[in-house]
Write an enzyme that holds these catalytic residues in place. Structure first.
Site, PDB file in Angstrom:
ATOM      1  N   GLY A   1     -43.062   5.391 119.526  1.00 37.85           N
ATOM      2  CA  GLY A   1     -43.305   6.301 118.411  1.00 37.85           C
ATOM      3  C   GLY A   1     -44.787   6.422 118.129  1.00 37.85           C
TER       4      GLY A   1
ATOM      5  N   ASP B   1     -44.634   0.708 111.445  1.00 35.78           N
ATOM      6  CA  ASP B   1     -43.691  -0.239 110.830  1.00 35.78           C
ATOM      7  C   ASP B   1     -44.286  -1.616 110.530  1.00 35.78           C
ATOM      8  OD1 ASP B   1     -41.698   1.650 110.843  1.00 35.78           O
ATOM      9  OD2 ASP B   1     -40.898   1.035 112.776  1.00 35.78           O
TER      10      ASP B   1
ATOM     11  N   ARG C   1     -30.792  11.053  92.268  1.00 36.55           N
ATOM     12  CA  ARG C   1     -31.262  11.986  93.289  1.00 36.55           C
ATOM     13  C   ARG C   1     -31.762  11.186  94.479  1.00 36.55           C
ATOM     14  NH1 ARG C   1     -31.101  17.233  90.685  1.00 36.55           N
ATOM     15  NH2 ARG C   1     -29.623  16.608  89.056  1.00 36.55           N
TER      16      ARG C   1
ATOM     17  N   THR D   1     -47.979   1.269 115.584  1.00 35.07           N
ATOM     18  CA  THR D   1     -46.686   1.647 114.988  1.00 35.07           C
ATOM     19  C   THR D   1     -46.848   1.584 113.479  1.00 35.07           C
ATOM     20  OG1 THR D   1     -44.455   0.861 114.476  1.00 35.07           O
ATOM     21  CG2 THR D   1     -45.958  -0.756 115.367  1.00 35.07           C
TER      22      THR D   1
ATOM     23  N   ARG E   1     -40.593   8.383 125.965  1.00 33.19           N
ATOM     24  CA  ARG E   1     -39.837   7.252 126.480  1.00 33.19           C
ATOM     25  C   ARG E   1     -39.617   7.511 127.966  1.00 33.19           C
ATOM     26  NH1 ARG E   1     -39.053   4.601 122.166  1.00 33.19           N
ATOM     27  NH2 ARG E   1     -38.930   5.708 120.208  1.00 33.19           N
TER      28      ARG E   1
END
Lengths: 328, 328, 328, 328
Positions: free
Chosen positions: D15, D132, D252, D130, D76
Site C-alpha cells: 500500500g 499503519d 451517524r 505504511t 502486488r
C-alpha cells in the site's frame, strides 16, 4: 409605513453548513450597526418553542467567522409542525420583544417560516444555508463553496493512491436531489465520469467510458457519484456491476459522508454570509418580509420565499459537456 | 468562412496563478476532443521566440488539475517587445504548424498578444490568469479565489496569536492597483479596517476606527492593507504612525508575500479554468479572435481583448459598507 | 508525605503556540479525573497578580483541543519580576485555595515559576510550549510540529511560483537562537541551503552552493533562513549580497512571520499536549515540584526546571549532513 | 571487505503512503552524492520481473518531496512469490548492473526481499512505508504522521456538524491489525471512546461510557473505531447495537477510507523519509544487508529485517489511559 423593527431573532435550522456562523455574526452586527437588538435562538424552531434565547451583542460573535457548524445549534422540530407548537413559539417571541426573524437554513426551514408568517404576520427573512446548493434564487448557498473544496481535497488524496496503484475509485458525495456538488467537484477533481440525480447517463455509457479511458492510456480513474444518482444503484452495487462487466478493473469505493458539512468556511462563503446577513436585516428594517436573500449574477437579490421553495436550482448543463471534454 | 484551425499553441505569461495548469489541461483536452493538435509553449512569449515547444496530447496533462504554478513556466520577454522578436516568434509558430494561440495571463500578456495579432493576423484568445482579479470582462480571474483562501487561512493563524496576546496586526496582501484581495479577504478574515488602492479612507479614520474598536471591547484587531493602498505609507510606516498616535497599541506587521500566488487551486478555480479553456478553444474553432473569455453574471462570455485591457475591474463598493458593518 | 493537592492553577505564558489549548484541556480534565479542582489563570503571571481567575470544569474545555492560540491568553508581566508583584500573586492564589501551579510556556516562564517557588515553596510543574523547540529536556515542544507543517505548506506554495519563474527565494522563518524550525522545515521543503544560528556556514559557501545548484540544472531554489542566522546579515541584506555577487540570480524574499505561531495543532501536538498535561498534574499529586514534563526517546519524562532552563536543546547535526545530501 | 556498490535499485511496494516519494528522492540523491548510479523500478517486484526500470539522476526527483503517492507506483506481484518470478527479477537486475536494492514498503514487501536475498545473496535494505505504523523497529513508519493529521482534520470537520446537531458519530479509521491510528488520532480528535484491535474493551464499557458522557453534559460525541477492532462488530453493526441499547442516541457513521493513504506528507514524514533514505543507501555502501532503517528513541537505527517482520509494533498502553482521562 412598516412597523419599526426593534429586536431581531436569528436561528439556524436543518442540516448545518460552513458559513452559518459567519451569517449569524453578520446578522448580529448589522443589528448593532443599526441600533437594533438581536437575540439568538438555539436549536432552530425547537428552541423557539422552548424559549431557548440569548441576547447577542457585537462582541458575542467575536472569532466565529471562521468556525464551521453553528454556535446556535440546529435541530429538527416535530412540534413546530403543529399549530400548538407554533403558537408557543410565537408567544415566546412576543414575550422576548422579538419582532422579526432571520431563518438560516434550507427549503424545509423556509417552509416552516412561511407558515409561521401566515399565522402570525411575523416578519421573516431567509438566508440559504446548505451545502447542496439546491435552493432556487441564489447561485450559491452558504457552505456550498466550502464543501466543494473539501470534496476536491479528499479526492486529490484518493487520486494519490489511485494513481500509485492504477486503480478505479468510486467516490460518493452528498446530493440526494441535486448534483451540484458531484458535478462541480467532479470537474474540479478531474473525474472520469460523474453521476448525478438530474441525468440518467445509463450504465452502458459508464462501462463504455471506462473502457475508452483504459484504451486511451489512463492508468487510474475516479468516478464521482451523487448520493441520489439517477442510475438506481448505490455505489456498492455499482462497483459490483462494473467489476462483473469489466473484470480488468478492481474498483474501490469511498463514501465521503458527513465531513462534507463541516470545516472552516472558504473566503467566498464568509463574504457571502456577511453580505447576505446585511441584506437580510436591512430588508427587515425596510419593512420587507417573506423573502430569501441570495446571490445571482454577482448581485445580492431578494426572491420571494414561496418561489425559493417551489423553484428548482437547475444544474448548469454546459458543465456536463465540460466534464465530458475534460475526461478526453 | 474562418480558416480551419489545425493546431493550437498555448502559453502562460506574466505572474503565475493557481488554476493555470487546470487551464492548460483544459485547452489541451478540448483540442484533443475536437481532433485538433496542441503544442505547449514554454516560458511565455520568450519560449515562442526561442521555439521552445512541446506536443501535448491529452495524457500529457494528467494529474495537473490540482497543481499550483504552471508546467509551461512563465517569464517576461523583453525581446517580444521588439518587432524582430515577434517576427522570430511568428516564424517559429508557422514552422511548427501552429495556427492559433491561447494566452493565459494578465493585461500585459494580452497587450503582447494583440500586437502580435495586428502584425501577423494570427488568431489569439486570452484567458485571464492572475490572482489580483484586476481584469475587466470577468468577475473572477484564475487564481483569485484560491488566493483569497490562502490569505484568510494565514490571517486565521495570525488571529490565533493576536487574540492570545491582545495585539493589533497589520497584514499586507497583494494588490498593487486593485483592492479585490484586500477587500474580500479582509471581510472573510474579519478585519477591523481594510486599506485599498481604490479609496483613500485617510489616516484619521484608521486611528478613529482603532480607538472605537478598543472602546467597544475588542481585545485584538487585524488591519488588512493592499500593497498599493492609497494612504501613501507602506505597512511599516503605518505601524510607526499608529504607534506614535495610539501608544496603547503594540502593532505587529506581517507581509504575506509570494505564497499568495501558489498552492493547489480551489475547486472554483479548477472549474473556472476548465470552462474557460473549453470556451477559448471552441471560440478559435469558430473563427473568433482577439477576445478574452471570462465569467460574468454566472455565464462564460467573450470580451474583446482591447476592452479587457483598457477597462477597469472595479471593486464592489457595497463591500466597503459590508466591511464597515462587520467591524461594528 | 506530600501535602494533598486540592486545587491546581493553570496558566499560559510567553509567546503562544499551537497545542497550548490542548494542554490546558488536559490539565483541566486530569484534575477532574482525580477529583481535584482546577482554575484557569488569565494572561499568565499578570493575571495571577490581578486575580483574573476562572473555575474550570471538564466541560469548560470542550472543543478546544483543535484550536490555535490559548483561551487563557498570554502576556508578559513586568510586575511579576518584582517581589511585590509575586507577593500579590501568591496572596491571590492562597485566597483562591490554589495549592499547585502548571505553567505552560518557555524558558522565561519557567524562570519566573522557579523564583516564585523559591519564595513561597509553591509547587510548580512546567509544560514546554513554544514553536521554537529550544527547550532542554524534551525532543519536542508544544507547537513545534505544527509550526513545521505551517512552514512547509508556505514554502510549497512559494515553490510553485519559484519553479514557474525559475527564481531563487530566500524564506525567513522563526528561530532567534535555535535553528530547529529552519533545519527541519528546510529539509522538509527541499531547501537548497539552510542558514541557522548554530552554525556559520559562511557567505562563500552560500554563493558556491547556489552556483553549483544552477550548474546542476536546477531551475529554481529555496534558501531557508532562521531569523537569528549566524551569518550576520538579515534576509534583505543577504539578497543584496547574493544579487551583487551572482547577477544571474533574481532573488525574492519572503518573511513568514507570525502566522507560524498560529493554526490548528497537528495530531502530534495534540497528543503530546494531552500526555504532558496528564503527567504534569499527576506529578503534582505525587508531591513533585520544580520539574518540566517532556518527551524524550519516545517517553514522557521529568527534567528539573533548573536544568530545562540552563540546558541547551541542541540541533541534530546529522540533519545538516542530510540537508547537504538532499540538495545534491 | 564488502563488494563495492555501483548501482542501487529502488522500489515501492504494498500500500502506498505519504512520504514514499520523499524517500525515493532521498535514495536517488544519496546515491548521486556518493557517485553511485540509481535506477527506479516501477510497480514494485512486478516491475522487477518485467524489467520496468528507469535511470534516476538527482534532477529526476525534483519537486516530489511534497507529493503523495509514489512516482514509481506500487503493485502486488503474485509472480514474485514463485522461484521463476524471482529468477527473472534477478536476471533483470544483473543485466541492468544493479547490485543492491532499497525496498520501501511494509512487512510483506520485506518478506519478499528477504527471500530474494536468501536465494541470490543480493544486498537489500528496507525502509518502512505504511500509514499503519505496524512495523517493529521504528517508532514511526513513513506516512503515519501524515495519516494522523488527515484523520484529525476529517474528525474536526465531523465534530462541527456533530456538535451543531448534538449527535453521536462513529468514525472508522484504517488499522486492520494495529490501533496506532485510531488511538493517536482518537486522542488528537478528542474522541469519547476508541476501539482498537489490541484491546477488547467490551460493548458494556462502550454503552457505559456513552451514558456517562451524556450525564456529564456532553452534547455530542465521537467514537473512533479501527477497521480491525476487537469488539467483533463492524461499524454499522455497532451503530445498530448502540441505538438498540441507548435509544436517546441517533448514531451517524463515517468510514474515512482510502483518503487516509494520500495527501502531501507532513514535515515530519518528509524529514523522516530523507533521513531513512540516506541511512539505507549508506548502509548498503558499508556492506550491510537485510536491515530495515527506522527511527527509535529519536535516533536512526538499523533492525534486522527478520526481526522487523516477526516483531510486533506495540501500542503505547499509557495512551489508553490518557484517552480515558481526556474523555472525562
Amino acid at each position: 409605513m412598516p412597523k419599526t423593527i426593534k429586536k431581531v431573532g436569528v436561528l439556524t435550522s436543518g442540516g448545518d453548513s460552513p458559513g452559518m456562523n459567519a451569517a449569524i455574526r453578520s446578522v448580529v452586527r448589522t443589528c448593532a450597526y443599526h441600533n437594533i437588538e438581536c437575540i439568538g435562538i438555539y436549536r432552530g424552531y425547537q428552541g423557539m418553542i422552548e424559549g431557548d434565547f440569548k441576547e447577542m451583542g457585537p462582541r458575542s460573535v467575536n472569532n466565529i467567522v471562521n468556525k464551521g457548524g453553528t454556535i446556535l445549534k440546529s435541530a429538527r422540530s416535530v412540534e413546530f409542525r403543529t399549530p400548538e407548537g407554533r403558537k408557543k413559539a410565537h408567544e415566546n417571541l412576543v414575550k422576548a420583544g422579538v419582532d422579526a426573524l432571520v431563518v438560516i437554513g434550507g427549503d424545509g426551514s423556509f417552509t416552516g417560516g412561511l407558515i409561521f408568517n401566515s399565522e402570525f404576520d411575523f416578519p421573516i427573512m431567509g438566508i440559504p444555508g446548505t451545502i447542496d446548493n439546491d435552493i432556487f434564487g441564489t447561485s450559491f448557498t452558504l457552505g456550498y463553496d466550502t464543501a466543494l473544496n473539501t470534496v476536491v481535497d479528499c479526492i486529490d488524496k484518493i487520486r494519490d493512491t489511485a494513481s500509485s496503484h492504477n486503480r478505479l475509485f468510486f467516490v460518493e458525495v452528498m446530493g440526494r436531489d441535486a448534483g451540484h456538488i458531484a458535478l462541480n467537484a467532479g470537474i474540479g477533481a478531474g473525474a472520469e465520469e460523474i453521476l448525478i440525480p438530474e441525468e440518467d447517463l445509463g450504465l452502458d455509457r459508464l462501462l463504455d467510458s471506462l473502457q475508452k479511458s483504459k484504451a486511451s492510456g489512463k492508468s487510474s480513474s475516479i468516478v464521482v457519484i451523487a448520493e441520489g444518482d439517477k442510475i438506481g444503484k448505490n455505489v456498492f452495487e455499482l462497483k459490483d456491476y462494473v467489476e462483473a462487466n469489466l473484470p480488468e478493473y478492481d474498483v474501490r469505493v469511498s463514501v465521503l459522508g458527513h465531513m462534507q458539512r463541516g470545516g472552516s468556511p472558504s473566503c467566498f462563503d464568509r463574504v457571502l454570509a456577511s453580505r447576505l446577513g446585511v441584506k437580510a436585516v436591512e430588508s427587515l428594517i425596510e419593512g420587507k418580509s417573506n423573502y430569501m436573500v441570495g446571490l445571482r449574477e454577482d448581485k445580492v437579490i431578494l426572491t420571494p420565499l414561496e418561489q425559493a421553495i417551489k423553484g428548482k436550482s437547475e444544474i448548469d448543463r454546459e458543465l456536463l459537456r465540460v466534464s465530458d471534454i475534460m475526461s478526453t
